[in-house]
Design a protein around this motif. Structure first.
Motif, mmCIF file in Angstrom:
data_model
loop_
_atom_site.group_PDB
_atom_site.id
_atom_site.type_symbol
_atom_site.label_atom_id
_atom_site.label_comp_id
_atom_site.label_asym_id
_atom_site.label_seq_id
_atom_site.Cartn_x
_atom_site.Cartn_y
_atom_site.Cartn_z
ATOM 1 N N ASP A 137 6.225 22.935 -1.649
ATOM 2 C CA ASP A 137 6.566 22.415 -0.330
ATOM 3 C C ASP A 137 6.875 20.914 -0.313
ATOM 4 O O ASP A 137 7.786 20.486 0.414
ATOM 5 N N ALA A 138 6.169 20.123 -1.112
ATOM 6 C CA ALA A 138 6.481 18.690 -1.150
ATOM 7 C C ALA A 138 7.916 18.486 -1.641
ATOM 8 O O ALA A 138 8.650 17.639 -1.122
ATOM 9 N N ALA A 139 8.328 19.291 -2.605
ATOM 10 C CA ALA A 139 9.693 19.204 -3.127
ATOM 11 C C ALA A 139 10.702 19.691 -2.090
ATOM 12 O O ALA A 139 11.808 19.147 -1.985
ATOM 13 N N LEU A 140 10.349 20.719 -1.325
ATOM 14 C CA LEU A 140 11.248 21.217 -0.289
ATOM 15 C C LEU A 140 11.472 20.118 0.751
ATOM 16 O O LEU A 140 12.602 19.853 1.172
ATOM 17 N N ALA A 141 10.378 19.426 1.127
ATOM 18 C CA ALA A 141 10.488 18.364 2.125
ATOM 19 C C ALA A 141 11.345 17.198 1.605
ATOM 20 O O ALA A 141 12.220 16.698 2.316
ATOM 21 N N ARG A 142 11.096 16.762 0.379
ATOM 22 C CA ARG A 142 11.909 15.665 -0.164
ATOM 23 C C ARG A 142 13.367 16.083 -0.253
ATOM 24 O O ARG A 142 14.275 15.294 0.008
ATOM 25 N N CYS A 186 0.822 -1.211 0.000
ATOM 26 C CA CYS A 186 0.000 0.000 0.000
ATOM 27 C C CYS A 186 0.849 1.251 0.000
ATOM 28 O O CYS A 186 0.329 2.352 -0.030
ATOM 29 N N GLY A 187 2.166 1.112 0.057
ATOM 30 C CA GLY A 187 3.010 2.280 -0.114
ATOM 31 C C GLY A 187 3.087 3.213 1.073
ATOM 32 O O GLY A 187 3.547 4.333 0.956
ATOM 33 N N TRP A 188 2.594 2.838 2.193
ATOM 34 C CA TRP A 188 2.630 3.741 3.338
ATOM 35 C C TRP A 188 3.576 3.252 4.412
ATOM 36 O O TRP A 188 3.698 2.078 4.674
ATOM 37 N N ILE A 189 4.250 4.196 5.004
ATOM 38 C CA ILE A 189 5.039 3.927 6.201
ATOM 39 C C ILE A 189 4.101 4.172 7.374
ATOM 40 O O ILE A 189 3.522 5.260 7.476
ATOM 41 N N PHE A 190 3.926 3.185 8.227
ATOM 42 C CA PHE A 190 3.091 3.357 9.402
ATOM 43 C C PHE A 190 3.939 3.714 10.601
ATOM 44 O O PHE A 190 4.875 2.996 10.932
ATOM 45 N N LEU A 191 3.628 4.790 11.206
ATOM 46 C CA LEU A 191 4.310 5.186 12.431
ATOM 47 C C LEU A 191 3.219 5.605 13.397
ATOM 48 O O LEU A 191 2.446 6.499 13.096
ATOM 49 N N ASP A 192 3.164 4.992 14.544
ATOM 50 C CA ASP A 192 2.215 5.417 15.559
ATOM 51 C C ASP A 192 0.779 5.369 15.067
ATOM 52 O O ASP A 192 -0.010 6.223 15.446
ATOM 53 N N MET A 193 0.437 4.483 14.215
ATOM 54 C CA MET A 193 -0.902 4.438 13.635
ATOM 55 C C MET A 193 -1.132 5.596 12.663
ATOM 56 O O MET A 193 -2.189 5.671 12.060
ATOM 57 N N LEU A 194 -0.220 6.514 12.554
ATOM 58 C CA LEU A 194 -0.343 7.610 11.604
ATOM 59 C C LEU A 194 0.461 7.273 10.351
ATOM 60 O O LEU A 194 1.462 6.561 10.425
ATOM 61 N N LYS A 195 -0.014 7.770 9.228
ATOM 62 C CA LYS A 195 0.647 7.480 7.965
ATOM 63 C C LYS A 195 1.365 8.711 7.447
ATOM 64 O O LYS A 195 0.904 9.845 7.633
ATOM 65 N N GLY A 196 2.439 8.469 6.709
ATOM 66 C CA GLY A 196 3.130 9.572 6.047
ATOM 67 C C GLY A 196 4.625 9.420 6.157
ATOM 68 O O GLY A 196 5.127 8.860 7.130
ATOM 69 N N PHE A 197 5.320 9.921 5.156
ATOM 70 C CA PHE A 197 6.784 9.922 5.231
ATOM 71 C C PHE A 197 7.238 11.252 5.828
ATOM 72 O O PHE A 197 8.016 11.321 6.760
ATOM 73 N N LYS A 210 -3.565 11.146 3.510
ATOM 74 C CA LYS A 210 -3.926 11.941 2.327
ATOM 75 C C LYS A 210 -3.301 13.326 2.391
ATOM 76 O O LYS A 210 -2.839 13.858 1.396
ATOM 77 N N SER A 211 -3.284 13.895 3.583
ATOM 78 C CA SER A 211 -2.774 15.264 3.731
ATOM 79 C C SER A 211 -1.268 15.342 3.901
ATOM 80 O O SER A 211 -0.713 16.435 3.963
ATOM 81 N N THR A 212 -0.596 14.212 3.975
ATOM 82 C CA THR A 212 0.848 14.235 4.165
ATOM 83 C C THR A 212 1.533 14.822 2.937
ATOM 84 O O THR A 212 1.069 14.664 1.816
ATOM 85 N N LEU A 213 2.630 15.501 3.148
ATOM 86 C CA LEU A 213 3.308 16.194 2.051
ATOM 87 C C LEU A 213 3.720 15.239 0.930
ATOM 88 O O LEU A 213 3.600 15.588 -0.248
ATOM 89 N N ASN A 214 4.259 14.088 1.297
ATOM 90 C CA ASN A 214 4.750 13.156 0.295
ATOM 91 C C ASN A 214 4.392 11.727 0.654
ATOM 92 O O ASN A 214 4.399 11.359 1.826
ATOM 93 N N PRO A 215 4.162 10.927 -0.380
ATOM 94 C CA PRO A 215 4.058 9.498 -0.135
ATOM 95 C C PRO A 215 5.461 8.962 0.154
ATOM 96 O O PRO A 215 6.456 9.665 -0.062
ATOM 97 N N SER A 216 5.525 7.713 0.597
ATOM 98 C CA SER A 216 6.844 7.114 0.838
ATOM 99 C C SER A 216 7.554 6.856 -0.472
ATOM 100 O O SER A 216 6.919 6.723 -1.516
ATOM 101 N N PRO A 217 8.877 6.772 -0.436
ATOM 102 C CA PRO A 217 9.606 6.352 -1.634
ATOM 103 C C PRO A 217 9.117 4.973 -2.079
ATOM 104 O O PRO A 217 8.521 4.252 -1.277
#
Lengths: 286, 286, 286, 286
Positions: free
Chosen positions: A130-135, A14-25, A34-41
């Protein structure tokens, strides 16, 4: 509760990193991812770009290098400027959300040595997304926001669309905080025949995340030399010719310390690549 | 002092309209003509674009038409949405100043009749650039500012760069005042073989410039039906397939009144053209 | 070379953290410390703001909490929305560079418990400035870029400038990626007499910095609960009344999961404070 | 169909100008009048502003004047620069839609004479909002888009919020197309006691709307000297002191021709006014 491993999530595909029940890289880590800046690599990229080769004052290049990187005496201040029109995607057709994932970028790479090995270092880089700044920050690219533009090639050429032909000119500009920081022009001469024009020294960056806690502000949480290891790099439609670049003096900025003493080739091309890894070369924390 | 004729300036081939010793076609009119929004025509354009055909509620189309344009009973609310990535130039290599002259645009054209002749009318259009807004107003395009994006094709394709191939998808979005006003997707099927896919009904717009003087605010200085007459139109690299479009309801906006009841073809292509004229069809001032 | 301690730099009173001969707290770390996003703490802030109290679905609040924070059963989904017009400065009159350091922000705080202690957690926050995004990330605020606006009070009131008086209305909006994510209105009733209206539960955030290295993407470099400890907090010119807030459903976003079931007070005020520290409460890395 | 008079609409008090069954003062003219850029006058404004008095090269001022305006020999190049943080409203609480109607502006006024009468003329002006650009063009202000910022006063002062006190500094900047065009600082000395500091010469502008029709591009549809006649002007919270201003040389711009040879007073204040009329002084069309 411990941070939950992602191996289970990866198996699910599913392409998600799970941390603390929360998703996002990157931030924000959210219930649905959905609202996370970037999906996982893995992170996928396509772009059109301009590259201008130049030689800066070697002492200015040296001053820009972090601990662990040394000047390359053979380079004589050799550097490259890049103007990119990027499109990014993850595993969920993010390229179909161009307002969120399309962006423009300007950066400089300077030649250096890491333990005697020829590398490039990125001291300045600007994006408009911003997604590019974060990556970028995750890869040691010290991104700030700016506005970047380059002349574009269109299949329907005309007086507003330079053809891919000898003599055609492509300009790039980069500004931040309302000040022009870079201007370049590539004048095409011929298609690139020698692929060694693209022999990039590996990019070694300074990965850095500061510490705000009082008394520890000189002890960043992350401070290391890292090597970028993109793969499946494709370059298409590449033309080479002459490049010119200026880095104007601007208030409260210092890119102009790397102003070209002379310029070399200019390249205009299209490229694609994949990012899913980063190598730590040296931890610089005390 | 009378307004000085430009014929002398044109003979000099310097591309400036002289008025009152000041130069410029649009504001500001200046001593040197450098700060003016646009050079004088001819105006050159190249672009990549998405086009999505749709049918809106015919009564909503009718309500959007100005005096002098009539609904086309055969059209049944037929309309088109366009997402453009434009590059503009005049006679002075303006394409080398992409921050100033490159821009993105979204607009809708609805089918109508002018004295029985099939035409298109533009009720809504958004750009992200002031020079483009000014040129638009001079042609009767009622431009507002917005942010517009479309999925881009790159010569170096990959997972972030859809190929020009059957099944590839290209998305377009348009927003203004922080609200999403349009979203579309074109799914490619095949290269365009039938050039009649591009048989554009001529665009007839409402040229309008209001009067602020008290007591005359119902007497605009300019209020006429005009026909756009671009020439040397080239279309390249064109693919056709299906299009989908939504025009979401947004606070204090009304584009959603033209929301598609059904959608038709989608086109992704590159085009170029030249603008240097405008025909007045009917002066609508009392 | 080891990272050099900053104590010497601090004694010089020059406000810079020295690392590797490069200066800067955030990226980029540079020879002169001019191009870096932010100077070192202390960080000074002044602002005008709107605050709207609301109650979200408690299960949505719970889903947004990271490991180590628990729902507050007494809170019943209690939360606050904030719209801020900020001005930032460091020790070098940064407030005189408003293009670089002035910014707007929208965020939500939800009530939670940390080891039984009442706290607030920030799941979503948007700013329009990169220096603010960087400072936010250092404090565990998961900032993304967005456009935020609020009705402003002017000393010269009129029909475009609401007075600080009963019945006056102040609106706030926040959008990201061309979609409206929040809209609120505060209707003033009276000056704030009871300072407990400002008894903010301490903000406890999730400080997070991911790891890109393959095989370690589930092991973030930084992942901890941190408590923000601003000081010298001043609130002036505060009025209280009613607040209304909507969090519209938007494509690929999830703030709307916290949509208010009901709203409470609204506050419009001016505030100032200082940030120079952050407390780590709990390291969440495995 | 004739353009319908608006007198009936005005009697209804609904604030709309009806033209062709379409509503709106500026583009777009629409069925419901929601998507139009601006409501009809009256237009209400509140603002905080900085004013810096300066003397430019008189020959540069002269070169900027349109036909019908003459230099003021007593002025010796006297001019004013303004940085405004504006809030606009019409008759429908538009101030509650700040993303749409709040904006920032920079402009220069130069002293001139109209038939011997002292007036001011605006050669350059930049805003960051399309509704403001449209209202400006209707008043002869030659607006372009730009980014403008000024240091802000907050009721909660601190190291990021200068107090209204002697010695406090307020900066203003304006940029367009990624280049810095103006930078100013006002240093406060004392509250304004002498209201004549605000004796503005009436602003006389060049109202201009070009003609695109081939062969008529030297015959603009509108080209006249107009006098702005705002009323109910209020100025509050005004302080006076020294002003400094620079207009840096920028590529393809010419504001720097008006660069100050010396500067005079600086003012920081709040103001409000109403616009609902414009006087035509002289039609300049041949």
């Amino acid at each position: 509760m411990q941070v939950r491993a992602s191996r289970h999530a990866n198996k699910l595909g599913c392409g998600w990193i799970f941390l603390d029940m929360l998703k996002g890289f990157h931030y924000p880590l959210t219930p649905k991812g959905k609202s996370t800046l970037n999906p996982s690599p893995p992170w996928y990229y396509s772009a059109d770009f301009l590259n201008i080769e130049f030689w800066a004052d070697p002492s200015a290049v040296k001053a820009a290098l972090p601990t662990g990187l040394d000047p390359d005496p053979k380079a004589d201040g050799h550097a490259s400027a890049y103007f990119y029109d990027w499109q990014f995607s993850g595993s969920n057709e993010e390229y179909l959300d161009p307002e969120r994932y399309q962006y423009r970028e300007f950066f400089i790479l300077v030649d250096a040595l890491f333990e005697g090995r020829p590398v490039s270092f990125c001291p300045y880089i600007f994006v408009d997304n911003d997604a590019a700044l974060a990556r970028g920050w995750s890869q040691g690219y010290p991104k700030r926001l700016g506005s970047v533009f380059q002349t574009r090639y269109y299949a329907a050429t005309g007086k507003a669309g330079p053809a891919l032909a000898a003599g055609s000119k492509f300009a790039g500009t980069a500004s931040a905080v309302g000040q022009r920081l870079a201007e370049g022009v590539v004048t095409l001469r011929e298609p690139v025949r020698d692929p060694s024009a693209f022999d990039q020294r590996p990019v070694v960056n300074l990965l850095h995340f500061p510490t705000l806690a009082a008394g520890k502000q000189d002890k960043p949480a992350v401070h290391a030399l890292v090597e970028n290891v993109p793969h499946d790099v494709k370059v298409e439609q590449a033309w080479i010719g002459d490049g010119t670049l200026t880095l104007p003096v601007s208030k409260n900025e210092e890119l102009s310390d790397l102003a070209p003493r002379r310029c070399g080739h200019g390249i205009r091309a299209s490229m694609a690549y994949i990012v899913d890894d980063l190598k730590t070369l040296k931890d610089l924390r005390g």
